[in-house]
Design a protein around this motif. Structure first.
Motif, mmCIF file in Angstrom:
data_model
loop_
_atom_site.group_PDB
_atom_site.id
_atom_site.type_symbol
_atom_site.label_atom_id
_atom_site.label_comp_id
_atom_site.label_asym_id
_atom_site.label_seq_id
_atom_site.Cartn_x
_atom_site.Cartn_y
_atom_site.Cartn_z
ATOM 1 N N ARG A 1 0.850 -10.417 -4.015
ATOM 2 C CA ARG A 1 -0.110 -9.501 -5.059
ATOM 3 C C ARG A 1 -0.019 -10.888 -6.776
ATOM 4 N NH1 ARG A 1 0.557 -4.526 -5.375
ATOM 5 N NH2 ARG A 1 1.948 -4.389 -3.894
ATOM 6 N N ASP A 2 0.808 -12.093 -6.520
ATOM 7 C CA ASP A 2 0.291 -12.473 -7.496
ATOM 8 C C ASP A 2 -0.771 -13.438 -7.389
ATOM 9 O OD1 ASP A 2 2.793 -11.287 -8.577
ATOM 10 O OD2 ASP A 2 3.910 -13.286 -8.221
ATOM 11 N N ASP A 3 -1.250 -13.436 -6.248
ATOM 12 C CA ASP A 3 -3.417 -13.968 -6.168
ATOM 13 C C ASP A 3 -3.996 -14.097 -7.096
ATOM 14 O OD1 ASP A 3 -5.627 -15.081 -4.754
ATOM 15 O OD2 ASP A 3 -4.010 -15.711 -3.456
ATOM 16 N N PRO A 4 -4.796 -14.361 -8.078
ATOM 17 C CA PRO A 4 -5.801 -13.866 -8.868
ATOM 18 C C PRO A 4 -6.261 -13.164 -7.968
ATOM 19 C CG PRO A 4 -5.622 -16.821 -8.486
ATOM 20 C CD PRO A 4 -4.302 -16.114 -7.739
ATOM 21 N N ASP A 5 -6.963 -13.536 -6.471
ATOM 22 C CA ASP A 5 -8.001 -12.964 -5.682
ATOM 23 C C ASP A 5 -7.462 -11.662 -5.283
ATOM 24 O OD1 ASP A 5 -9.830 -14.971 -6.264
ATOM 25 O OD2 ASP A 5 -9.124 -16.062 -4.213
ATOM 26 N N TYR A 6 -6.264 -11.555 -5.783
ATOM 27 C CA TYR A 6 -5.761 -10.032 -4.904
ATOM 28 C C TYR A 6 -6.517 -8.553 -6.213
ATOM 29 C CZ TYR A 6 -2.934 -6.217 -3.606
ATOM 30 O OH TYR A 6 -2.462 -5.456 -2.283
ATOM 31 N N PRO A 7 -7.139 -7.764 -5.566
ATOM 32 C CA PRO A 7 -7.998 -6.778 -5.725
ATOM 33 C C PRO A 7 -6.435 -6.331 -6.916
ATOM 34 C CG PRO A 7 -8.447 -6.774 -4.156
ATOM 35 C CD PRO A 7 -7.077 -7.412 -4.586
ATOM 36 N N LYS A 8 -6.925 -5.914 -8.821
ATOM 37 C CA LYS A 8 -6.171 -5.842 -9.706
ATOM 38 C C LYS A 8 -6.838 -3.872 -10.064
ATOM 39 C CE LYS A 8 -3.209 -8.970 -10.123
ATOM 40 N NZ LYS A 8 -4.460 -10.318 -9.256
ATOM 41 N N PRO A 9 -6.275 -2.822 -10.465
ATOM 42 C CA PRO A 9 -6.651 -1.709 -10.744
ATOM 43 C C PRO A 9 -7.187 -2.266 -12.173
ATOM 44 C CG PRO A 9 -4.320 -1.748 -10.962
ATOM 45 C CD PRO A 9 -4.136 -3.165 -9.744
ATOM 46 N N ILE B 1 -1.723 2.108 4.163
ATOM 47 C CA ILE B 1 -2.753 2.880 3.853
ATOM 48 C C ILE B 1 -3.982 1.940 3.421
ATOM 49 C CG2 ILE B 1 -2.074 3.175 1.255
ATOM 50 C CD1 ILE B 1 -2.786 5.733 0.805
ATOM 51 N N ASP B 2 -5.297 2.642 3.310
ATOM 52 C CA ASP B 2 -6.428 2.126 3.502
ATOM 53 C C ASP B 2 -7.170 2.717 1.854
ATOM 54 O OD1 ASP B 2 -6.232 0.507 5.532
ATOM 55 O OD2 ASP B 2 -7.469 2.335 6.393
ATOM 56 N N TYR B 3 -6.958 4.526 1.956
ATOM 57 C CA TYR B 3 -7.606 4.837 0.927
ATOM 58 C C TYR B 3 -7.012 6.096 -0.204
ATOM 59 C CZ TYR B 3 -11.904 2.877 2.374
ATOM 60 O OH TYR B 3 -13.239 2.219 2.038
ATOM 61 N N GLY B 4 -6.933 6.035 -1.004
ATOM 62 C CA GLY B 4 -5.767 6.932 -2.040
ATOM 63 C C GLY B 4 -4.211 6.530 -1.936
ATOM 64 N N GLY B 5 -3.945 4.963 -2.243
ATOM 65 C CA GLY B 5 -2.919 4.587 -2.766
ATOM 66 C C GLY B 5 -2.756 3.388 -2.765
ATOM 67 N N SER B 6 -1.638 2.368 -2.896
ATOM 68 C CA SER B 6 -1.652 0.863 -3.553
ATOM 69 C C SER B 6 -1.117 0.707 -1.897
ATOM 70 C CB SER B 6 -0.647 0.559 -4.088
ATOM 71 O OG SER B 6 -1.649 1.505 -4.829
ATOM 72 N N GLU B 7 -1.236 -0.495 -1.570
ATOM 73 C CA GLU B 7 -1.100 -1.537 -0.261
ATOM 74 C C GLU B 7 0.032 -0.985 -0.195
ATOM 75 O OE1 GLU B 7 -3.374 -4.449 1.916
ATOM 76 O OE2 GLU B 7 -2.979 -5.158 -0.338
ATOM 77 N N ILE B 8 1.509 -0.518 0.605
ATOM 78 C CA ILE B 8 2.110 -1.220 0.570
ATOM 79 C C ILE B 8 3.452 -2.263 1.720
ATOM 80 C CG2 ILE B 8 3.199 1.556 1.130
ATOM 81 C CD1 ILE B 8 3.374 0.910 4.136
ATOM 82 N N GLY B 9 4.368 -2.794 1.244
ATOM 83 C CA GLY B 9 4.713 -3.722 1.386
ATOM 84 C C GLY B 9 3.887 -5.486 1.608
ATOM 85 N N VAL B 10 3.261 -5.550 0.402
ATOM 86 C CA VAL B 10 2.569 -6.757 -0.407
ATOM 87 C C VAL B 10 3.466 -7.396 -1.112
ATOM 88 C CG1 VAL B 10 0.859 -7.336 -1.427
ATOM 89 C CG2 VAL B 10 0.888 -5.042 -0.825
ATOM 90 N N PRO B 11 4.181 -8.890 -0.117
ATOM 91 C CA PRO B 11 4.683 -10.157 -0.684
ATOM 92 C C PRO B 11 4.247 -10.285 -2.334
ATOM 93 C CG PRO B 11 4.472 -10.205 1.260
ATOM 94 C CD PRO B 11 3.306 -9.243 0.580
ATOM 95 N N ASP B 12 5.298 -10.931 -3.090
ATOM 96 C CA ASP B 12 4.611 -11.055 -4.332
ATOM 97 C C ASP B 12 3.646 -12.523 -4.522
ATOM 98 O OD1 ASP B 12 6.517 -9.122 -5.396
ATOM 99 O OD2 ASP B 12 8.165 -10.842 -5.790
ATOM 100 N N VAL B 13 4.012 -13.351 -3.709
ATOM 101 C CA VAL B 13 2.838 -14.150 -3.376
ATOM 102 C C VAL B 13 1.157 -13.343 -3.409
ATOM 103 C CG1 VAL B 13 3.076 -15.156 -0.877
ATOM 104 C CG2 VAL B 13 2.515 -15.460 -2.128
#
Length: 371
Positions: free
Chosen positions: A363-371, A349-361
């Motif tokens: 999601r924990d990256d400081p550059d990963y966009p935070k809501p 999915i691109d818009y209207g929901g969070s990415e699916i199947g994102v590995p913890d490594v």
């Protein structure tokens, strides 16, 4: 006696100043109105492409439009000497030959684009090139207008393509045509067979199809390369080659939130053109549910590379020598790819929901966009 009073010099200057002021006020508004009209037309083009895609799917068992020739098959390309059959080694070469066959049939120009038949000892122009990025719409020609080059394929903002379409034989302004672009700024890929490739640009499209519509969501797959957004790399994972096409609408998990086609540049916000990978870009997007809307790239999920889902993928914008330059930052700055490389492909999915199947490594990256 009737005496008519003439304007004094001061009065005349005042009138001129008022007229100039009114023009100064009205011109930006007129320019914005003209840009809005072009934007509406561009979105209308995308809706037509979406409708044609639906009609194609109805005729071809729910398939998303794409090239259908396959590696190992036997095909005859119009204009090949002696009508000899061609057997391409893989899907990339096969789709390149199919593109040549389509354009030759539609234009009647056997010399354009060039194709090297069997026994010539030459390499097919497309053996190492993907026609899918800028030429996927060619398989929809039976569902579009009868004009060639296809007018719906070009945005009214895209001066490059409009100029090439007006005179397909004028090859002086197409990418790479002028010799040696500065490699510090532009993509200077020397692997293009330039004389043959030049003649194809008039039949390209402003609206790019996302790779997930013709590429696998997992390995073996074509994946982005960091050096330039204009190339992709095959990662076979031990397979003989990467299979292309044969994707279906039924594989799309979030039709209203998954981009199918996108305008490569936002020329409504900035007439110079903002490439889609800059967060400020608000490109026109065709979604898999057939809707068209302009959305900020920054509001899209960041995307990925199928080659390594544990990587937060970014790459620089490298323009072709007739395309918009860097919008901001320094040459070499890297940006998310957003909807062009959706995590998990058609299932993502691109818009209207969070990415699916994102590995913890990731999601924990400081550059990963935070809501």
């Amino acid at each position: 006696m009737d005496k008519r009073r003439a304007f004094t010099l001061i009065e005349l200057l005042v009138v001129i100043a008022i007229i100039a002021l009114l023009i100064g006020i009205l011109l930006p508004a007129l320019g914005k109105a003209r840009a809005s009209a072009r934007n509406v037309l561009s979105q209308s083009n995308m809706r037509s492409l979406g409708q044609s895609s639906n009609n194609y799917a109805a005729d071809f068992n729910d398939r998303i439009f794409s090239y259908s020739w396959r590696g190992g098959g036997s095909y005859t390309v119009v204009g090949t000497a002696g009508g000899a059959a061609i057997t391409p080694n893989d899907d990339v070469a096969a789709t390149g030959y199919q593109n040549t066959d389509i354009l030759r049939r539609l234009t009647g120009r056997i010399d354009n684009p060039a194709v090297n038949g069997p026994g010539t000892g030459k390499i097919n122009l497309w053996d190492f090139r993907l026609v899918h990025r800028r030429f996927s719409h060619c398989v929809l020609f039976d569902y579009l207008t009868s004009a060639q080059p296809e007018p719906i394929s070009s945005s009214p903002f895209d001066r490059n393509l409009i100029q090439w379409q007006e005179n397909p034989l004028d090859l002086t302004t197409v990418p790479y045509a002028d010799g040696n672009p500065d490699p510090a700024i532009y993509d200077d890929d020397t692997n293009w067979p330039k004389n043959a490739m030049k003649q194809r640009w008039a039949y390209a499209s402003t609206y790019q199809v996302v790779p997930a519509a013709w590429n696998q969501d997992q390995l073996p797959s074509y994946t982005p390369v960091r050096e330039t957004p204009h190339l992709m790399r095959a990662v076979t994972g031990g397979a003989d080659f990467v299979p292309l096409g044969n994707r279906r609408y039924g594989q799309v998990s979030f039709p209203s939130g998954k981009v199918h086609m996108f305008e490569e540049f936002d020329r409504f916000t900035d007439s110079a053109g903002i490439p889609w990978l800059y967060p400020e870009a608000k490109c026109n997007l065709l979604f898999f549910d057939g809707s068209v809307r302009a959305e900020l790239s920054a509001d899209s999920n960041p995307g990925w590379t199928p080659a390594n889902e544990d990587t937060l993928w970014k790459q620089p914008w490298v323009p072709l020598d007739t395309f918009p330059l860097h919008y901001k930052g320094d040459i070499g700055d890297e940006w998310f790819q957003y909807f062009r490389w959706t995590r998990r492909g058609l299932a993502g999915i691109d818009y209207g929901g969070s990415e699916i199947g994102v590995p913890d490594v990731v999601r924990d990256d400081p550059d990963y966009p935070k809501p």
